[in-house]
Enzyme design. Sequence first.
Site, PDB file in Angstrom:
ATOM      1  N   LYS A  79       0.725  -1.130  -0.043  1.00 41.97           N
ATOM      2  CA  LYS A  79       0.057   0.050   0.139  1.00 41.97           C
ATOM      3  C   LYS A  79       0.983   1.356  -0.070  1.00 41.97           C
ATOM      4  O   LYS A  79       1.438   1.522   1.012  1.00 41.97           O
ATOM      5  CB  LYS A  79      -0.812  -0.121   1.203  1.00 41.97           C
ATOM      6  CG  LYS A  79      -2.364   0.709   1.023  1.00 41.97           C
ATOM      7  CD  LYS A  79      -1.972   2.160   0.722  1.00 41.97           C
ATOM      8  CE  LYS A  79      -1.960   3.159   1.970  1.00 41.97           C
ATOM      9  NZ  LYS A  79      -1.730   4.535   1.673  1.00 41.97           N
TER      10      LYS A  79
ATOM     11  N   GLU B 254       9.344  16.874  14.719  1.00 36.96           N
ATOM     12  CA  GLU B 254       9.907  16.650  13.294  1.00 36.96           C
ATOM     13  C   GLU B 254       9.224  17.478  12.221  1.00 36.96           C
ATOM     14  O   GLU B 254       7.865  17.641  12.148  1.00 36.96           O
ATOM     15  CB  GLU B 254       9.534  15.210  12.870  1.00 36.96           C
ATOM     16  CG  GLU B 254      10.354  14.914  11.681  1.00 36.96           C
ATOM     17  CD  GLU B 254       9.955  13.314  11.074  1.00 36.96           C
ATOM     18  OE1 GLU B 254       8.597  13.025  11.314  1.00 36.96           O
ATOM     19  OE2 GLU B 254      10.793  12.724  10.791  1.00 36.96           O
TER      20      GLU B 254
ATOM     21  N   CYS C  42      13.937  10.946   6.700  1.00 37.70           N
ATOM     22  CA  CYS C  42      13.819  10.494   8.249  1.00 37.70           C
ATOM     23  C   CYS C  42      15.315  10.930   9.211  1.00 37.70           C
ATOM     24  O   CYS C  42      15.177  11.125  10.014  1.00 37.70           O
ATOM     25  CB  CYS C  42      13.391   9.123   8.189  1.00 37.70           C
ATOM     26  SG  CYS C  42      14.607   7.836   7.327  1.00 37.70           S
TER      27      CYS C  42
ATOM     28  N   GLU D   4       9.607   1.764  11.126  1.00 36.15           N
ATOM     29  CA  GLU D   4      10.854   2.842  10.637  1.00 36.15           C
ATOM     30  C   GLU D   4      10.180   4.308  10.805  1.00 36.15           C
ATOM     31  O   GLU D   4       9.222   4.540   9.696  1.00 36.15           O
ATOM     32  CB  GLU D   4      11.434   2.517   9.288  1.00 36.15           C
ATOM     33  CG  GLU D   4      12.425   1.675   9.398  1.00 36.15           C
ATOM     34  CD  GLU D   4      13.070   1.018   8.145  1.00 36.15           C
ATOM     35  OE1 GLU D   4      13.239   1.810   7.045  1.00 36.15           O
ATOM     36  OE2 GLU D   4      13.759  -0.005   7.928  1.00 36.15           O
TER      37      GLU D   4
HETATM   38  P1  NAD Z   1       2.578   8.479   7.383  1.00 37.27           P
HETATM   39  O1  NAD Z   1       2.568   7.997   8.327  1.00 37.27           O
HETATM   40  O2  NAD Z   1       1.422   9.883   6.973  1.00 37.27           O
HETATM   41  O3  NAD Z   1       2.119   7.719   5.881  1.00 37.27           O
HETATM   42  C1  NAD Z   1       2.765   6.553   5.653  1.00 37.27           C
HETATM   43  C2  NAD Z   1       2.075   5.694   5.151  1.00 37.27           C
HETATM   44  O4  NAD Z   1       1.122   5.198   6.204  1.00 37.27           O
HETATM   45  C3  NAD Z   1       1.148   6.111   3.892  1.00 37.27           C
HETATM   46  O5  NAD Z   1       1.114   5.094   2.960  1.00 37.27           O
HETATM   47  C4  NAD Z   1      -0.407   6.148   4.489  1.00 37.27           C
HETATM   48  O6  NAD Z   1      -1.209   6.169   3.618  1.00 37.27           O
HETATM   49  C5  NAD Z   1      -0.341   5.258   5.691  1.00 37.27           C
HETATM   50  N1  NAD Z   1      -1.216   5.133   6.801  1.00 37.27           N
HETATM   51  C6  NAD Z   1      -1.680   6.330   7.121  1.00 37.27           C
HETATM   52  N2  NAD Z   1      -2.747   5.938   8.337  1.00 37.27           N
HETATM   53  C7  NAD Z   1      -2.542   4.784   8.477  1.00 37.27           C
HETATM   54  C8  NAD Z   1      -3.403   3.821   8.982  1.00 37.27           C
HETATM   55  N3  NAD Z   1      -3.934   4.160  10.147  1.00 37.27           N
HETATM   56  N4  NAD Z   1      -3.236   2.490   9.088  1.00 37.27           N
HETATM   57  C9  NAD Z   1      -2.509   2.102   8.158  1.00 37.27           C
HETATM   58  N5  NAD Z   1      -1.702   2.897   7.189  1.00 37.27           N
HETATM   59  C10 NAD Z   1      -1.587   4.397   7.279  1.00 37.27           C
HETATM   60  O7  NAD Z   1       3.873   9.311   6.842  1.00 37.27           O
HETATM   61  P2  NAD Z   1       4.355  10.221   5.501  1.00 37.27           P
HETATM   62  O8  NAD Z   1       3.775  11.529   5.953  1.00 37.27           O
HETATM   63  O9  NAD Z   1       4.009   9.619   4.227  1.00 37.27           O
HETATM   64  O10 NAD Z   1       5.819  10.152   5.734  1.00 37.27           O
HETATM   65  C11 NAD Z   1       6.739  10.832   6.295  1.00 37.27           C
HETATM   66  C12 NAD Z   1       7.332  10.296   7.597  1.00 37.27           C
HETATM   67  O11 NAD Z   1       7.671   9.015   7.349  1.00 37.27           O
HETATM   68  C13 NAD Z   1       8.185  11.173   8.593  1.00 37.27           C
HETATM   69  O12 NAD Z   1       7.696  11.108  10.090  1.00 37.27           O
HETATM   70  C14 NAD Z   1       9.457  10.342   8.267  1.00 37.27           C
HETATM   71  O13 NAD Z   1      10.433  10.651   9.322  1.00 37.27           O
HETATM   72  C15 NAD Z   1       9.217   9.145   7.957  1.00 37.27           C
HETATM   73  N6  NAD Z   1      10.115   8.190   7.630  1.00 37.27           N
HETATM   74  C16 NAD Z   1      10.842   7.103   8.233  1.00 37.27           C
HETATM   75  C17 NAD Z   1      11.614   6.538   7.701  1.00 37.27           C
HETATM   76  C18 NAD Z   1      12.581   5.634   8.465  1.00 37.27           C
HETATM   77  O14 NAD Z   1      13.444   4.858   7.816  1.00 37.27           O
HETATM   78  N7  NAD Z   1      12.770   5.724   9.772  1.00 37.27           N
HETATM   79  C19 NAD Z   1      12.230   6.820   6.217  1.00 37.27           C
HETATM   80  C20 NAD Z   1      11.279   7.455   5.592  1.00 37.27           C
HETATM   81  C21 NAD Z   1      10.312   8.328   6.324  1.00 37.27           C
END
Ligand code: NAD
Length: 504
Positions: free
Chosen positions: A191, A397, A300, A266
Site C-alpha cells: 500500500k 519533526e 527521516c 521505521e
Molecule cells: P504517514 O505516517 O502519514 O504515512 C505513511 C503511510 O502510512 C502512507 O502510505 C499512509 O497512507 C499510511 N497510513 C496512514 N494512516 C494509516 C493507518 N491508520 N493505517 C495504516 N496505514 C496508514 O507518513 P508520511 O507523511 O507519508 O511520511 C513521512 C514520515 O515518514 C516522517 O515522519 C518520516 O520521518 C518517516 N520516515 C521514516 C523513515 C525511516 O526509515 N525511519 C524513512 C522515511 C520516512
Amino acid sequence: MSDLETNIGKLAGYLARFKESGILNQIGGEAQPAASGATFETRSPVDESLICQVAKGNAVDIDAAAKAAKAAFPAWRDMAATERKKILHKIADGIVARAEEIALCECWDTGQALRFMSKAALRGAENFRFFADKAPGARDGQALPSPTLMNITTRVPIGPVGVITPWNTPFMLSTWKIAPALAAGCTVVHKPAEFSPLTARILMEIAEEAGLPKGVWNLVNGFGEDAGKALTEHPDIKAIAFVGESRTGSMIMKQGADTLKRVHFELGGKNPVIVFDDADLDRALDAAIFMIYSLNGERCTSSSRLLVQDTVADDFEAKLIERVNNIRVGHPLDPKTEIGPLIHKTHFDKVTSYFDIARQNGAKVVAGGTRVGDAGWFVRPTLFTGADNAMRIAQEEIFGPVLTSIRFSSEEEALQIANDIPYGLTGYVWTNDLTRALRFTHQLEAGMIWVNSENVRHLPTPFGGVKASGIGRDGGDWSFDFYMEQKHIGLATGQHAIPRLGAN
Ligand code: NAD
C-alpha cells in the site's frame, strides 16, 4: 534545448499512459480498478497540475489482495531459493533499464530533485541484488546438539506480509522493504502513500515482467485510514512493515492487535549533528548542510538539530548562512536544482507554520523562512539560530529543509541536549578526539551514528531507530529476522528414557 526542457519532454512521454488509463491496482497478477470504481487524483507539487487518476482501494480490494497473496504463498515459499534469486536479479535489471523513467516520474510526483532521484533507481536495484544474493542462505540455521538430541534450527518465511510506505522517497523505500520480503519467501501486499503512487506501479510492472509469479506481489492504492488500516487488520496478513510517522506507527500497532500482527516500524526523527570545536569544521559544515537540505529535508535521517560548540558557533553559523542562501531552489527536473517543492499543500502548510513558531519561541530566522514563487510548494531552505532544546522547533519533526541551531559549551551538555528528545533514529558526531567519539557514541540514544561522516548507507549494516523512531532493524540478516520465523527441530540420537506415564 535546455536539460530541463529535454527532461520535461521525456516525462510527458512517460506520463501519457497514466493520463490515459490512470494508475490501477494489481491483484493476483491482474491490473484492475478499485472494486468500488472510486479514484483519487494525484497532482504534481511543482504546479499542482493533475498527473492522473488513481484507483482508490478500500477493505474490499485489500481482502482480494490478501487472499491472492495467501494463495500464492506456498508455491513461492517452496520455490528453490536459487530460482527466487534469479527472478530478483531480473527485477534489478528491469529497474536499471527503466531508471530514467523512474527518476523523472518520481521527481514529478514527489518534488524531489533529479540530482538525487537519478540515483534512487539504481539504489533500488542494488537493494534487489543484495537480497537476491542472500536468498539462498535465508533458511540457514544452527546445530545445537544436546546429550540426547541433535537440535537444528532453520527459518521459514512468515507468510503474506503488508508493506506500507511513505511519500518522501517512495521508490527507494518500496524496494528496501519488498526485496527482503520476497527473498525470504514471503508474498506481499503493498500500500504505497497516496501522495506519490507513480513509481510503485512502475516497480510492480517490472517485477511481473521479470517473471514474478502472479499474486506474489499485489499493489493496492488508497488512503491510510481506509486501505492502509484494512491491511493492518487483515487476518491473512502475518506482519506489517511500515515506514512513516511515529503517530501512524502507534495507530498501526493498535489496529494490528486483534490479529497479533508482527510489526516493523521505521518512523520519524529529529536527529542531532554535534559539532565539537576540535572537528574538521569544513567537512562538518558540508555534511550538516547535505544531511538537512538534500531530499528537500524530507528525510527521516536528516540532521535537523545542529548542536554546535559555543567556541566556534559564530563562525560556523556565519558560514552556514552563506551556504544556505546559495542553495538552488527550482524545478525538480532541472539537473542544477538542489531543492524542489514540498510534496503537498498540507505538508507545505505544516513546514511553513514553523517559521512563525520559531519567532514566537524567541529564535531567529537567519536564512530562508519564505515561500518561493506563488505556484507549487517551494520554500527557501531555512535556518533558525538562538534556539534552545525546549522549543518546538527543536523538539518536533518538521520534515522540510529547515535546520535548528543550538549552542552548547561542554561535552556533557551536548549529550544531555542530544538525548533530550522523544526520537532516536540517527546521530552525527564531529570530533577528532577518538576517546570522546567512543564515549559519546556509547551514550548517544540513536539506532545509527556516524562519526565524522554524513549518512552513508551500507546494506549489510542494521538500519533503524530507538525510542519513537522505530522498532526493529532492516539490512543484512536483520531483514530476514523480521520476515521469517525461527523453527527448531530436535531429532533423537538414540533411545533416551521417555517418562512412562500410566505404565505402572
Ligand atoms: P504517514 O505516517 O502519514 O504515512 C505513511 C503511510 O502510512 C502512507 O502510505 C499512509 O497512507 C499510511 N497510513 C496512514 N494512516 C494509516 C493507518 N491508520 N493505517 C495504516 N496505514 C496508514 O507518513 P508520511 O507523511 O507519508 O511520511 C513521512 C514520515 O515518514 C516522517 O515522519 C518520516 O520521518 C518517516 N520516515 C521514516 C523513515 C525511516 O526509515 N525511519 C524513512 C522515511 C520516512
